[in-house]
Design an enzyme around this catalytic site. Structure first.
Site, mmCIF file in Angstrom:
data_model
loop_
_atom_site.group_PDB
_atom_site.id
_atom_site.type_symbol
_atom_site.label_atom_id
_atom_site.label_comp_id
_atom_site.label_asym_id
_atom_site.label_seq_id
_atom_site.Cartn_x
_atom_site.Cartn_y
_atom_site.Cartn_z
ATOM 1 C CB SER A 36 30.695 37.166 40.431
ATOM 2 O OG SER A 36 30.010 37.779 41.445
ATOM 3 C CB CYS A 37 34.678 38.855 44.057
ATOM 4 S SG CYS A 37 34.585 37.129 44.864
ATOM 5 C CG MET A 38 37.667 35.377 43.640
ATOM 6 S SD MET A 38 38.979 36.357 43.674
ATOM 7 C CE MET A 38 40.557 35.492 43.258
#
Length: 1041
Positions: free
Chosen positions: A1008-1010
Site C-alpha cells: 500500500s505504500c506504493m
C-alpha cells in the site's frame, strides 16, 4: 474723559531721519539704519491709530452710560408713566452693553415694575396700534425670561415675572391682530425664548424637582405656540427638539402639573417629529450636538411616546415620523453605545476584539453579551460614564419586543393606509437599532421580536414580497453593487437578510424544510433560493470590486464591510443547509463562468505566491535556525484576506461560487507552488530521518517528529525496526513513509487510545474529557494535526471521518443545533421540545449544564450567575445556543486549537477555508462516490506479466464487483477505500499491478505504500475472483517489495 496714553507725540508728527553718513562705516550700515527708523515710524503710526479707537470707544461708552442713567432716573422718579413709553425706554436700556452692577440692578427692577404694571392694565389700552409694538413686547418678554434664567430661584423677581408674563400673552391673544401675533412669535423664536426657559428649568431641577416655579416656566415654553401656525413658530420648534427634549429624564424631573401641561400642549407628534423628520440636521444642533444629548432625547421620546401612550393614540402616519426621527438619531451614535445603554461598561468602552478568526461571522450567541465584537465602522468609541437606570431603561423600550411588534403591525396593516415607502422607512429604523445595539444582548432580541409568532412571519413575508422580490433582478450586474447604498430597496434587503440569517441560526433542518401553513419558515424553498441568488451575486461583487472605505458616507456607492459580511453570512448558511440536505439545483452557487475559470485559477495561484513571498521576506524566523522551507506560514483571517487579495478573499469567504473540482485544482496548485517556493521535491534526498519500531510506531513517531514543526513538509526518511529489533531492508523512495503515515493514522485515530470519540455515525471528534486537555495530550493533538497535514500535503488519502462540528472549527465556523443530534441525540430532542414549548418556565431550567467525570457530577454556569437565571420564553433561544456551543465547541476548544495549530503548520488555513465541512472531509479521505473501474483501469500501470490474459480476467472480475467489494479492493491496495477526488489520475504513486509469480495457490498481496497490487498469474476467472476476494476481505498479503 481722555486717557493718559504716554506714547502719543506732544507736537504732532515727530519724524527724525538721519541721512548723515559720518557715522556709517559702510553703505550697508546706512541701509540698515534707514530700515530700522522706518519700522519704528510704522510702529508709532499703529499705536496712534489704536489710541484714537480706544478713546472713541471710551467716550461713546461714557456717553451711553450717562444716557442710560438718565433713562433710569426718569423711570424711577415717575417722569414716564404710560406703559408703552416705559416699555420703549426699557428696550433702549436693555440694548446697552456693559454697565455697572448698580445699573444692572436698577434696570432689572424697572423691568419687574413694568411687568407688574402690565398685569394691572386693561388689554384694550395695553395693545397699541403701532406696527412695532409687538416687537417691543416680545423683546421685553425675552429680557424677562433671560432675567429668570439668571436666577430662577429668586423668590421676588421670578415670582413677579412668572405671574406677569402670562398676562402679556393673554393680552396678545385677545387683542392683537394676526400679523401682530406673528411678529410677536417670530421675535420670541429668534431671541432664544425656549433656550432661556430651558436654562431656567435646568437650574430649578438641579435645586429641587418639586420647585413650584417649574410649572409656570413649563407653561411659558408652550405659550407662544398657540398664537400662530407652525409655519411661523418654526424657530420655536427647533429648540423644543434640541434643547428641551435634551434635558436628562425630563418627564420624571417635572412636578405632575408641569408634566401634565407638557403632555397636552407639547406638539410632539403634530409638529416636532414631522419637522425633525423633514430636517434631520436639527438633531445634531444645540444640545443634541453630542451623543449624551441625543441619548437623553431618545429617553424622553420613549417616555412620552411609549410609556405615556402618545404614539399609540396618534394616527398611523405618526409612526412613520417616529421611526424616521429615532432611526436618524440612532445612526449618529458611536460604537459601543448599545452596550453602554445596557450597562456593559468596558475599558474606554472600546469594542472587544475576537480571540478567534472571524468564525464566518456566525459566532453570535442569542442574547449573549459576550458574543462577537462588532466590526468598527470608523466611528471612534469614547469613555462613557454609567448611565442612570431611569434613563437607560426607557431607551431600551425602543428596542423592546412589544414596541417593535406594534410598529411592524402598524406598518404592514392595510388599515393604516400608509404609503409603500413606509416599509423601507421601518427597515431603515430597524437597521439603525441593530447597528446601535450590535454587541449587546439586545441585538438578538430585536431580531426575535421581528421573527416571533405569526406576526413576525407575516412581517418577514411582507418585507420579502413588497420590499425585495423582483427589485434585484440585475444583482448579477457589477453596477448594482457599485450603487448598492443608493438603491431604495437596500434597507428592506438588509433587514430581511438580518432576520432570515437569525432564523437560519436558531432553526433545525426539520423545521426549516417543513413547508406548511403551520411551519415556521416565512419563505418557501423557491423564495429562499431567489433570495440566496441575490446574496450570491452581491457578495461576489463585494469581494471582486471591494467595499466602501471606512468612514465614507453610508448613502453613497458600494456597501461597507458590514454589508459584505452580512451577505456572506446569509449565503454561507444557505450553502451549509444545502450541504446537509440538498434543495438547490446543481451549480446554483457558482457565479464564475467556465470560460473564466482558467484565468481565475492562474490569478489566484499568483496572488497566493506573491503573498507567500511577502511573508517570507518579512519573516521573523532566523534562516540560520530553520531552512526557508520549514518556516510556518502566516495566518490571515478571512476578513484580512478579502482586503489583501480579491480572489483569495473570495476563496476564503465564498468558496461555493467556484465549482468544487476547480477549488480542488487550486488547492493542489497552491501546494505545488509552495513546494517550488520552498525548494522542495517529492524525490529529494534532503530531509529528516526517523527510526520507527513496528511495535511502538505511534510513540516513536511522536518522540522523533513532534518537535519538527513545519519541517515536516520536507522529505521524511523512515527506517523500520521489526519486532525482533532488526532493521528492515529496503530503500525508502517515499513508499516507506507512506506506509508509516498510513499506519500511524490508523493508530492515532483509534478511539481506544482515548484521544478521540466517535458519534453515532462513527465520525471522530476530540475527547471532551478534562484529562484530554493536559499538556501532554495537547501535544499529541498538535502532532496528529501535523501528521494529517502532511498526508494532505503529499496527496495521501486518510481513511478517517471527522464529525461535522469538529471540521467546522477548522474553517472558523460555528456549529448548528443539527450537529448536536449526532453527538447527543437525547439532548437534541430535549432542546427541540424546549424551542416550541409554550411555557418553558414550568420546566425549571436555568443557565447551567451538568457535567459528569469520574463518577462526580459538576454543575457549570453557561453564563456568569447562570444558576440564578431561569429559562423563559424570552431567553430560551439564548439557552439553546449556549448549550450547543458548550457541547460542540467549548468542551473541545483546547484540543481543537492544539490540533489545528499542528495542521496549519503544514496546510495554510486559508487553503482549507476554500471548502465547507463536507468538502473538507472529501479532501482528507477521498470522495464518497461509486468507484469508476474504467477510470481506474485507464490510470493503472501493469508490469511483469508474460501476456495480458491475467489482466483481462482481472478487469472482468473487478468490473463485476459491487461497490462494497470495490472499496475493499481499493483499501487493500491504497489503504483508503475512497477514490481520489479528481479521479485516479491524481493517485500518487499511480495504481499498479505487478506479477508476483506463477504460483496460483498464493493469495494476492499489496504494497500500500506504493499503491501496488501483486497478483499471481491466475489462469481462470473463478480462481482469480476467489483468491482476490479472500485477500481483500482478510487484509492478508502485505509485504515489502
Amino acid at each position: 474723559m481722555p486717557l493718559p496714553f504716554d506714547f502719543l507725540p506732544e507736537n504732532g508728527r515727530n519724524v527724525n531721519v538721519n541721512l548723515s553718513t559720518s557715522s556709517s562705516a559702510s553703505s550697508s550700515a546706512l541701509l540698515s539704519d534707514v530700515r530700522a527708523q522706518r519700522a519704528q515710524r510704522e510702529q508709532q503710526r499703529v499705536l496712534e491709530k489704536s489710541a484714537i479707537v480706544l478713546q472713541k470707544f471710551w467716550r461713546e461708552r461714557s456717553q451711553g452710560a450717562k444716557f442710560t442713567q438718565e433713562l433710569l432716573d426718569k423711570l424711577d422718579n415717575g417722569a414716564v408713566v404710560s406703559v408703552d413709553e416705559r416699555a420703549r425706554f426699557l428696550v433702549v436700556i436693555f440694548r446697552r452693553g456693559w454697565m455697572t452692577d448698580e445699573t444692572k440692578r436698577r434696570r432689572e427692577n424697572a423691568l419687574v415694575k413694568w411687568f407688574d404694571q402690565v398685569s394691572q392694565t386693561d388689554p384694550s389700552a395695553f395693545i397699541q396700534p403701532s406696527p412695532d409694538w409687538m416687537t417691543v413686547l416680545a423683546i421685553l418678554c425675552l429680557r424677562a425670561v433671560s432675567l429668570i434664567a439668571q436666577d430662577p430661584n429668586s423668590a421676588q423677581t421670578a415670582a413677579t415675572l412668572l405671574k406677569a408674563i402670562p398676562s402679556v400673552f393673554r393680552d396678545v391673544t385677545t387683542a392683537a391682530s394676526d400679523s401682530g401675533r406673528i411678529d410677536f412669535v417670530e421675535v420670541l423664536g429668534r431671541g432664544g425664548w425656549v433656550q432661556e426657559l430651558v436654562i431656567a428649568m435646568d437650574k430649578l431641577i438641579a435645586t429641587n424637582k418639586k420647585n413650584p416655579f417649574l410649572v409656570p416656566v413649563t407653561q411659558l415654553l408652550t405659550s407662544p405656540l398657540s398664537l400662530s401656525s407652525s409655519a411661523h413658530t418654526r424657530s420655536l420648534l427647533y429648540p423644543l427638539i434640541n434643547h428641551l427634549l435634551a434635558i436628562p429624564a425630563l418627564p420624571s424631573s417635572l412636578p405632575i402639573p408641569a408634566l401634565t401641561h407638557l403632555s397636552i400642549h407639547l406638539p410632539l407628534f403634530k409638529s416636532l417629529l414631522p419637522l425633525a423628520a423633514a430636517e434631520p440636521e436639527i438633531i445634531r444642533q444645540g444640545r443634541l450636538s453630542n451623543e449624551q444629548g441625543r441619548t437623553y432625547l431618545l429617553a424622553n421620546l420613549a417616555i412620552f411616546g411609549i410609556t405615556g401612550g402618545l404614539l399609540e393614540r396618534s394616527p398611523p402616519s405618526s409612526a412613520v415620523q417616529w421611526i424616521k426621527v429615532i432611526g436618524s438619531v440612532l445612526r449618529s451614535m458611536t460604537d459601543g453605545w448599545g452596550r453602554w445603554i445596557e450597562g456593559i461598561i468596558e475599558d474606554d468602552d472600546e469594542p472587544i476584539p475576537k480571540a478567534e478568526d472571524d468564525e464566518d461571522s456566525d459566532g453570535e450567541i442569542v442574547g449573549s453579551s459576550k458574543k462577537r465584537a462588532r466590526r468598527t465602522s470608523g466611528r471612534k468609541s469614547t469613555r462613557r460614564q454609567p448611565l442612570p437606570k431611569n434613563i437607560s431603561s426607557k431607551i431600551l423600550l425602543l428596542a423592546g419586543r412589544a414596541h417593535l411588534v406594534y410598529l411592524a403591525a402598524t406598518i404592514i396593516s392595510p388599515a393604516s393606509k400608509l404609503p409603500s415607502s413606509s416599509l423601507g422607512d421601518f427597515a431603515a429604523y430597524a437597521l439603525a437599532l441593530l447597528d446601535a445595539f450590535r454587541g449587546s444582548p439586545k441585538w438578538e432580541s430585536i431580531l426575535e421580536a421581528l421573527l416571533i409568532e405569526t406576526k413576525g412571519k407575516a412581517f418577514s413575508k411582507r418585507v420579502w414580497r413588497e420590499g425585495v422580490r423582483g427589485r434585484w433582478t440585475s444583482s448579477s450586474n457589477q453596477k448594482t453593487w457599485d450603487t448598492f447604498m443608493t438603491n431604495p430597496s437596500t434597507p428592506c434587503l438588509l433587514l430581511l437578510t438580518h432576520i432570515y440569517c437569525h432564523y437560519l441560526l436558531i432553526t433545525p433542518d426539520a423545521e426549516f424544510f417543513t413547508e406548511t401553513v403551520s411551519g415556521s419558515n416565512p419563505l418557501s424553498l423557491d423564495e429562499v433560493l431567489e433570495l440566496a441568488a441575490v446574496w450570491r451575486d452581491l457578495a461576489y461583487w463585494s469581494y471582486m470590486n471591494g467595499v466602501a472605505a471606512t468612514g465614507s458616507p453610508s448613502n453613497e456607492g458600494r456597501g461597507n464591510e458590514d454589508v459584505r459580511a452580512l451577505l456572506t453570512r446569509g449565503l454561507t448558511r444557505i450553502s451549509d443547509r444545502n450541504a446537509r440536505r440538498k434543495f438547490a439545483p446543481d451549480n446554483f452557487f457558482v457565479t464564475i463562468s467556465p470560460g473564466d475559470l482558467r484565468g481565475f485559477i492562474a490569478a489566484a495561484v499568483m496572488e497566493d505566491a506573491a503573498l507567500t513571498e511577502q511573508i517570507a521576506q518579512g519573516s521573523e524566523i532566523d534562516p540560520a535556525d530553520l531552512p526557508r522551507w520549514a518556516r510556518a506560514r502566516n495566518r490571515f483571517t478571512k476578513r484580512q484576506m478579502a482586503y489583501i487579495s480579491p480572489r483569495l478573499g473570495l476563496l476564503n469567504n465564498l468558496p461555493m461560487v467556484l465549482p468544487f473540482n476547480t477549488r480542488l485544482e487550486i488547492f493542489q496548485k497552491f501546494i505545488d507552488t509552495d513546494m517550488v517556493n520552498l525548494g522542495l521535491s517529492r524525490y529529494s534526498r534532503r530531509g529528516i530521518r526517523a527510526t520507527i519500531h513496528r511495535t511502538s510506531l505511534a510513540e516513536d513517531g511522536f518522540n522523533q517528529l513532534s518537535d519538527v514543526g513545519p519541517m515536516l513538509k520536507g522529505r521524511i526518511g523512515i527506517t523500520f525496526i521489526d519486532k525482533f529489533g532488526q532493521e528492515e531492508a529496503g530503500i525508502d523512495g517515499g513508499g516507506l513513509f507512506k506506509e508509516f503515515l498510513t499506519s500511524l493514522n490508523k493508530e492515532v485515530f483509534n478511539t481506544d487510545r482515548g484521544l478521540w470519540l466517535a458519534t453515532d455515525q462513527n465520525e471522530l471528534y476530540p475527547n471532551p474529557h478534562s484529562y484530554a486537555t493536559e499538556p501532554h495530550q495537547l501535544a499529541w493533538y498538535t502532532f496528529i494535526g501535523r501528521v494529517l497535514g502532511k498526508a494532505m500535503y503529499d496527496g495521501i488519502l486518510v481513511d478517517v471521518s471527522f464529525a461535522g462540528f469538529f471540521l467546522a472549527k477548522w474553517l472558523g465556523r460555528s456549529s448548528s443545533i443539527d450537529d448536536l443530534q449526532s453527538l447527543d441525540n437525547e439532548l437534541y430532542k430535549g432542546l427541540i421540545v424546549l424551542k416550541s414549548y409554550p411555557r418553558p418556565e414550568e420546566l425549571s431550567l436555568n443557565f447551567t449544564i451538568v457535567q459528569e467525570e469520574f463518577g462526580q457530577t459538576q454543575t457549570i454556569d453557561l453564563v456568569p450567575g447562570g444558576s440564578d437565571i431561569p429559562v423563559t420564553v424570552e431567553n430560551r433561544h439564548e439557552y439553546i445556543q449556549l448549550v450547543c456551543r458548550y457541547k460542540l465547541d467549548k468542551q473541545i476548544s483546547a484540543q481543537s486549537r492544539a490540533f489545528f495549530s499542528g495542521l496549519s503548520d503544514i496546510i495554510d488555513s486559508k487553503w482549507l477555508r476554500m471548502f465547507d465541512q463536507k468538502e473538507l472531509q472529501q479532501v482528507i479521505g477521498g470522495e464518497e462516490t461509486p468507484i469508476d473501474i474504467d477510470d481506474l483501469r485507464a490510470n493503472t500501470e501493469v508490469s511483469g506479466f508474460a501476456n495480458d490474459d491475467t489482466i483481462q480476467v482481472f478487469w472482468k472480475v473487478v468490473k463485476g464487483f459491487n461497490q462494497q467489494e470495490r472499496r475493499a479492493l481499493l483499501r487493500f491496495v491504497t489503504s483508503c477505500s475512497r477514490p481520489p477526488l479528481l479521479g485516479f489520475r491524481q493517485l500518487s504513486p499511480r495504481f499498479g499491478i505487478r506479477c508476483s509469480g506463477n504460483d496460483t495457490g498464493r493469495l494476492p498481496s499489496a504494497s500500500s505504500c506504493m499503491n501496488l497490487l501483486k497478483l499471481p498469474s491466475y489462469d481462470n476467472e473463478v480462481a482469480l475472483r476467489s483468491k482476490l476476494l479472500q485477500a481483500i476481505n482478510s487484509n492478508a498479503g502485505f509485504d515489502l517489495s
